[in-house]
Design a protein around this motif. Structure first.
Motif, PDB file in Angstrom:
ATOM      1  N   ALA A 144     -35.376  69.195   7.221  1.00 46.44           N
ATOM      2  CA  ALA A 144     -35.983  69.520   8.523  1.00 46.44           C
ATOM      3  C   ALA A 144     -35.764  70.925   8.891  1.00 46.44           C
ATOM      4  O   ALA A 144     -36.703  71.573   9.501  1.00 46.44           O
ATOM      5  CB  ALA A 144     -35.102  68.587   9.529  1.00 46.44           C
ATOM      6  N   GLN A 145     -34.770  71.529   8.513  1.00 46.15           N
ATOM      7  CA  GLN A 145     -34.612  73.111   8.793  1.00 46.15           C
ATOM      8  C   GLN A 145     -35.663  73.766   7.972  1.00 46.15           C
ATOM      9  O   GLN A 145     -35.935  74.925   8.542  1.00 46.15           O
ATOM     10  CB  GLN A 145     -33.168  73.419   8.472  1.00 46.15           C
ATOM     11  CG  GLN A 145     -32.241  73.148   9.393  1.00 46.15           C
ATOM     12  CD  GLN A 145     -31.488  71.856   9.366  1.00 46.15           C
ATOM     13  OE1 GLN A 145     -31.950  70.786   8.211  1.00 46.15           O
ATOM     14  NE2 GLN A 145     -30.600  71.388   9.991  1.00 46.15           N
ATOM     15  N   GLU A 147     -38.634  73.053   7.247  1.00 40.51           N
ATOM     16  CA  GLU A 147     -39.991  72.758   7.964  1.00 40.51           C
ATOM     17  C   GLU A 147     -39.946  73.542   9.119  1.00 40.51           C
ATOM     18  O   GLU A 147     -41.068  74.242   9.627  1.00 40.51           O
ATOM     19  CB  GLU A 147     -40.087  71.383   8.260  1.00 40.51           C
ATOM     20  CG  GLU A 147     -40.203  70.431   6.869  1.00 40.51           C
ATOM     21  CD  GLU A 147     -41.175  69.057   7.163  1.00 40.51           C
ATOM     22  OE1 GLU A 147     -40.777  68.642   8.457  1.00 40.51           O
ATOM     23  OE2 GLU A 147     -41.917  68.897   6.332  1.00 40.51           O
ATOM     24  N   LEU A 148     -38.820  73.698   9.937  1.00 35.27           N
ATOM     25  CA  LEU A 148     -38.642  74.429  11.186  1.00 35.27           C
ATOM     26  C   LEU A 148     -39.049  76.131  10.518  1.00 35.27           C
ATOM     27  O   LEU A 148     -39.570  76.656  11.495  1.00 35.27           O
ATOM     28  CB  LEU A 148     -37.176  74.338  11.703  1.00 35.27           C
ATOM     29  CG  LEU A 148     -37.189  75.277  12.851  1.00 35.27           C
ATOM     30  CD1 LEU A 148     -37.735  74.842  14.209  1.00 35.27           C
ATOM     31  CD2 LEU A 148     -35.672  75.655  13.132  1.00 35.27           C
ATOM     32  N   ALA A 149     -38.260  76.272   9.528  1.00 41.23           N
ATOM     33  CA  ALA A 149     -38.472  77.767   9.186  1.00 41.23           C
ATOM     34  C   ALA A 149     -39.968  78.077   8.929  1.00 41.23           C
ATOM     35  O   ALA A 149     -40.327  79.221   9.296  1.00 41.23           O
ATOM     36  CB  ALA A 149     -37.535  77.920   7.893  1.00 41.23           C
ATOM     37  N   ARG A 150     -40.459  77.093   8.300  1.00 38.40           N
ATOM     38  CA  ARG A 150     -42.029  77.338   7.912  1.00 38.40           C
ATOM     39  C   ARG A 150     -42.921  77.592   9.223  1.00 38.40           C
ATOM     40  O   ARG A 150     -43.701  78.512   9.028  1.00 38.40           O
ATOM     41  CB  ARG A 150     -42.420  76.178   6.903  1.00 38.40           C
ATOM     42  CG  ARG A 150     -42.482  76.576   5.639  1.00 38.40           C
ATOM     43  CD  ARG A 150     -42.713  75.128   4.810  1.00 38.40           C
ATOM     44  NE  ARG A 150     -44.276  74.986   4.749  1.00 38.40           N
ATOM     45  CZ  ARG A 150     -44.645  73.610   4.445  1.00 38.40           C
ATOM     46  NH1 ARG A 150     -43.708  72.955   4.120  1.00 38.40           N
ATOM     47  NH2 ARG A 150     -45.827  73.342   4.560  1.00 38.40           N
ATOM     48  N   THR A 151     -42.727  76.619  10.007  1.00 35.75           N
ATOM     49  CA  THR A 151     -43.380  76.741  11.258  1.00 35.75           C
ATOM     50  C   THR A 151     -43.341  78.019  12.178  1.00 35.75           C
ATOM     51  O   THR A 151     -44.102  78.544  12.800  1.00 35.75           O
ATOM     52  CB  THR A 151     -43.504  75.419  12.262  1.00 35.75           C
ATOM     53  OG1 THR A 151     -41.939  75.548  12.610  1.00 35.75           O
ATOM     54  CG2 THR A 151     -43.829  74.355  11.607  1.00 35.75           C
ATOM     55  N   LEU A 152     -42.022  78.558  11.853  1.00 32.47           N
ATOM     56  CA  LEU A 152     -41.802  79.945  12.595  1.00 32.47           C
ATOM     57  C   LEU A 152     -42.280  81.145  11.562  1.00 32.47           C
ATOM     58  O   LEU A 152     -41.672  82.018  12.257  1.00 32.47           O
ATOM     59  CB  LEU A 152     -40.359  79.873  12.957  1.00 32.47           C
ATOM     60  CG  LEU A 152     -39.768  79.215  13.857  1.00 32.47           C
ATOM     61  CD1 LEU A 152     -38.274  78.943  14.163  1.00 32.47           C
ATOM     62  CD2 LEU A 152     -40.253  79.453  15.338  1.00 32.47           C
ATOM     63  N   GLY A 153     -42.595  80.789  10.419  1.00 34.19           N
ATOM     64  CA  GLY A 153     -43.186  81.928   9.613  1.00 34.19           C
ATOM     65  C   GLY A 153     -42.153  82.960   9.028  1.00 34.19           C
ATOM     66  O   GLY A 153     -42.248  84.041   8.935  1.00 34.19           O
ATOM     67  N   ALA A 154     -40.916  81.907   8.784  1.00 32.31           N
ATOM     68  CA  ALA A 154     -39.937  82.599   8.186  1.00 32.31           C
ATOM     69  C   ALA A 154     -40.340  82.979   6.689  1.00 32.31           C
ATOM     70  O   ALA A 154     -40.790  82.104   6.010  1.00 32.31           O
ATOM     71  CB  ALA A 154     -38.575  81.959   8.143  1.00 32.31           C
ATOM     72  N   ARG A 158     -35.616  85.305   3.968  1.00 37.99           N
ATOM     73  CA  ARG A 158     -34.823  84.878   5.281  1.00 37.99           C
ATOM     74  C   ARG A 158     -34.231  83.483   5.395  1.00 37.99           C
ATOM     75  O   ARG A 158     -33.164  83.181   5.871  1.00 37.99           O
ATOM     76  CB  ARG A 158     -35.520  85.021   6.453  1.00 37.99           C
ATOM     77  CG  ARG A 158     -35.583  86.630   6.586  1.00 37.99           C
ATOM     78  CD  ARG A 158     -35.834  87.168   7.971  1.00 37.99           C
ATOM     79  NE  ARG A 158     -35.813  88.662   8.102  1.00 37.99           N
ATOM     80  CZ  ARG A 158     -36.995  89.444   7.815  1.00 37.99           C
ATOM     81  NH1 ARG A 158     -38.128  88.861   7.647  1.00 37.99           N
ATOM     82  NH2 ARG A 158     -36.931  90.815   7.898  1.00 37.99           N
ATOM     83  N   THR A 159     -35.197  82.651   5.099  1.00 43.20           N
ATOM     84  CA  THR A 159     -34.912  81.069   5.020  1.00 43.20           C
ATOM     85  C   THR A 159     -33.711  80.906   4.050  1.00 43.20           C
ATOM     86  O   THR A 159     -32.644  80.133   4.732  1.00 43.20           O
ATOM     87  CB  THR A 159     -35.943  80.225   4.465  1.00 43.20           C
ATOM     88  OG1 THR A 159     -37.136  80.538   5.393  1.00 43.20           O
ATOM     89  CG2 THR A 159     -35.723  78.603   4.872  1.00 43.20           C
ATOM     90  N   LEU A 162     -30.413  82.466   5.749  1.00 41.07           N
ATOM     91  CA  LEU A 162     -29.875  81.898   6.996  1.00 41.07           C
ATOM     92  C   LEU A 162     -29.811  80.373   7.169  1.00 41.07           C
ATOM     93  O   LEU A 162     -29.110  80.010   8.051  1.00 41.07           O
ATOM     94  CB  LEU A 162     -30.885  82.430   8.185  1.00 41.07           C
ATOM     95  CG  LEU A 162     -30.980  83.862   8.276  1.00 41.07           C
ATOM     96  CD1 LEU A 162     -32.262  84.014   9.206  1.00 41.07           C
ATOM     97  CD2 LEU A 162     -30.132  84.318   9.223  1.00 41.07           C
ATOM     98  N   VAL A 163     -30.552  79.731   6.390  1.00 36.19           N
ATOM     99  CA  VAL A 163     -30.442  78.323   6.349  1.00 36.19           C
ATOM    100  C   VAL A 163     -29.595  77.795   4.921  1.00 36.19           C
ATOM    101  O   VAL A 163     -28.762  77.109   5.151  1.00 36.19           O
ATOM    102  CB  VAL A 163     -31.757  77.815   6.372  1.00 36.19           C
ATOM    103  CG1 VAL A 163     -31.890  75.950   6.239  1.00 36.19           C
ATOM    104  CG2 VAL A 163     -32.448  78.040   7.568  1.00 36.19           C
ATOM    105  N   ALA A 167     -25.802  76.157   4.394  1.00 36.84           N
ATOM    106  CA  ALA A 167     -25.903  74.672   4.659  1.00 36.84           C
ATOM    107  C   ALA A 167     -25.239  74.263   3.198  1.00 36.84           C
ATOM    108  O   ALA A 167     -24.881  73.118   2.888  1.00 36.84           O
ATOM    109  CB  ALA A 167     -27.295  74.323   4.570  1.00 36.84           C
TER     110      ALA A 167
END
Lengths: 246, 284
Positions: A144-145, A147-154, A158-159, A162-163, A167
């Motif tokens: 899920a994180q 996908e969030l990073a993708r929609t935020l254009g990371a 960086r993904t 940071l993720v 994790a």
């Protein structure tokens, strides 16, 4: 704390059965009772010998575990950032793990010398569980994180930083606690190839001289060493899960 | 560390994005070659700065639709365009904000850090005062240093709502973001967010189960029917803004809610699924 009591009872039952079998002589000379094994440590000279051997083996195992962890972090991160390399690296890791460690012995004596062989074998043995735990988390975790990073254009980097990296802390410690006993076993095995000191050296010479209680005394120290590391890392893992996995 | 376009994106006076969906068909393969059609020939145009709410029975493809617009899935046929470009372009430009059902907070970060995360992921310096404002807006100022495992489900949802607004997106995609909130918090947040949306001019697409909420917040309410997912009816809401408690008690509002609810009922009975209707009537 509440889970400690059953563990202690279980351990006590195990030790009592061991003592009973040893005393009954059911398995003969090869299976001494705990009191016989304990008697090995009565002489101060012997005690000193074992303590020195324990220190050597434990420090080899610790260095091996650290190197195994570094290797696993390096290779699983490379695989995560360059997915094309992933199948190849996984296959290589499995192959190395599948080779009976003792088969590496002769090569390692040539390459690294008898002093470093315990560290190299310990590293090879501890690398695999850490690699498996880490790469599985990096591949399937934090969906899920991601996908969030993708929609935020990371960016991918960086993904990852940071993720994925934070994790994967619990998975890393999970692998590490399974790898700790493997590192001790690898170090002991490595000591059979002409190392000057260590619990492995005591085991092999006790075996050759049929001094069974001595052999078991050394084995018991190996087990204690592994268990100590295992329980300490289990606690670290528990804390990391609370912190990083919520 | 910043591409100039990132800074520009942050500073730009925001106008909402235009969303164009045309002829979208999306199928999912099940086991043994079975295929379910989630969306068929779905079309929708969303004007810049407008607020569209989608209501529909469970499994009508609402969430699939949102994922397509967010660029997380690809349609089998048809096109998704955000300001004339594929969704990936808007995502790369950090122009999309999302709050999905799975809030996807990072459990090791505090509330404040979670709301700052979009800045970090985009490689921009975090706007501290903006983050604090957003955290306060969702009523979590006291919990700014708490971590998600210490929060209730509703609080976590509020964090993800605050996070979705961090980069002042041109397009906001919300999938049931208020689902876990109690009625009082939900109403308060609805009022508060209307203010934020109006000041940002963000184009917003909201999926909700609450007809009241849809009518209160949206300029246009789309009722979907399922199997395959398609537009069943659309309603324009011309109620004056801001829409306060007084608005929601007025006859105009009540009448529109009834019409939307009837259309929803109609969409569901079209499926002949009695139990679905029974379940929907229990939802807030």
């Amino acid at each position: 704390m509440k889970s400690l009591a059953p563990k202690l009872v279980g351990a006590a039952i195990f030790l009592v059965i061991w003592e009973a079998i040893g005393r009954s002589g059911w398995l003969g000379e090869s299976f001494p009772s705990l009191t016989q094994i304990g008697a090995v440590f009565e002489r101060p000279a012997a005690r000193e010998l074992f303590v020195r051997a324990l220190r050597v083996t434990a420090s080899s195992a610790l260095v091996a575990l650290s190197l195994g962890a570094l290797l696993a972090i390096l290779l699983s991160f490379v695989a995560a950032v360059l997915p094309k390399l992933e199948p190849g690296l996984d296959a290589l890791a499995s192959c190395i793990y599948a080779v009976p460690a003792i088969a590496f012995g002769p090569v390692l004596i040539l390459l690294s010398g008898p002093e470093a062989t315990p560290i190299v074998l310990g590293t090879l043995s501890s690398y695999f569980p850490i690699h498996v735990a880490l790469s599985s988390q990096l591949r399937y975790g934090a969906h899920a994180q991601h996908e969030l990073a993708r929609t935020l254009g990371a960016s991918r980097f960086r993904t990852f930083a940071l993720v994925d990296v934070p994790a994967s802390v619990p998975a890393f410690l999970d692998g590490l606690r399974l790898a700790a006993p493997a590192a001790v076993l690898g170090a002991v095995l490595g000591e059979w190839f002409g190392a000057p000191r260590g619990l492995g050296v005591i085991i092999i010479s006790a075996l050759q001289n049929v001094r069974i209680p001595q052999m078991w005394a050394a084995a018991a120290l190996c087990v204690m060493c592994s268990l100590l590391a295992y329980f300490a890392l289990t606690e670290a893992h528990r804390r990391a899960v609370a912190r990083f996995a919520g | 560390m910043n591409a100039p376009s990132d800074v520009a994106a942050l500073a730009r006076a925001k106008a909402g994005a235009t969303v164009e969906l045309a002829g979208i068909t999306k199928r999912f393969a099940l086991r043994r070659g079975e295929v379910v059609t989630a969306l068929e020939s779905f079309g929708l145009s969303i004007l810049p700065g407008s607020f569209v709410a989608i209501v529909g029975p469970s499994g009508c493809g609402k969430s699939t639709l949102l994922r397509l617009i967010a660029g997380l899935d690809r349609a089998d046929h048809g096109s998704v365009r955000i300001d004339g470009e594929p969704p990936e372009v808007a995502a790369t430009g950090h122009r999309i904000g999302v709050a999905f059902q799975d809030h996807a907070l990072l459990p090791w970060l505090t509330v404040h850090q979670n709301v700052s995360l979009p800045f970090k992921l985009a490689g921009m310096p975090a706007d501290r005062s903006r983050v604090e404002t957003l955290v306060a807006m969702v009523g979590l100022a006291e919990f700014a240093e708490a971590r998600p495992p210490q929060l209730s489900g509703g609080m976590r949802q509020r964090v993800s709502i605050a996070r979705s607004l961090a980069l002042k997106p041109d397009l906001l995609l919300l999938d049931e973001p208020f689902g876990a909130l109690d009625l009082v918090t939900r109403r308060a947040l609805n009022l508060e967010m209307q203010r934020v949306w109006e000041s940002l001019g963000t184009t917003t697409l909201l999926i909700t189960h609450s007809v009241d909420e849809a009518v209160q917040l949206a300029d246009r309410v789309v009722v979907m029917a399922s199997r395959p997912g398609r537009v069943h009816a659309t309603f324009d809401s011309h109620l004056a803004r801001p829409r306060t408690r007084a608005t929601t008690q007025g006859p105009e509002f009540t009448a529109l809610v009834r019409r939307v609810a009837d259309a929803l009922d109609d969409a569901m009975s079209g499926d002949g699924a009695q139990h679905v209707r029974a379940m929907a009537s229990r939802e807030p």
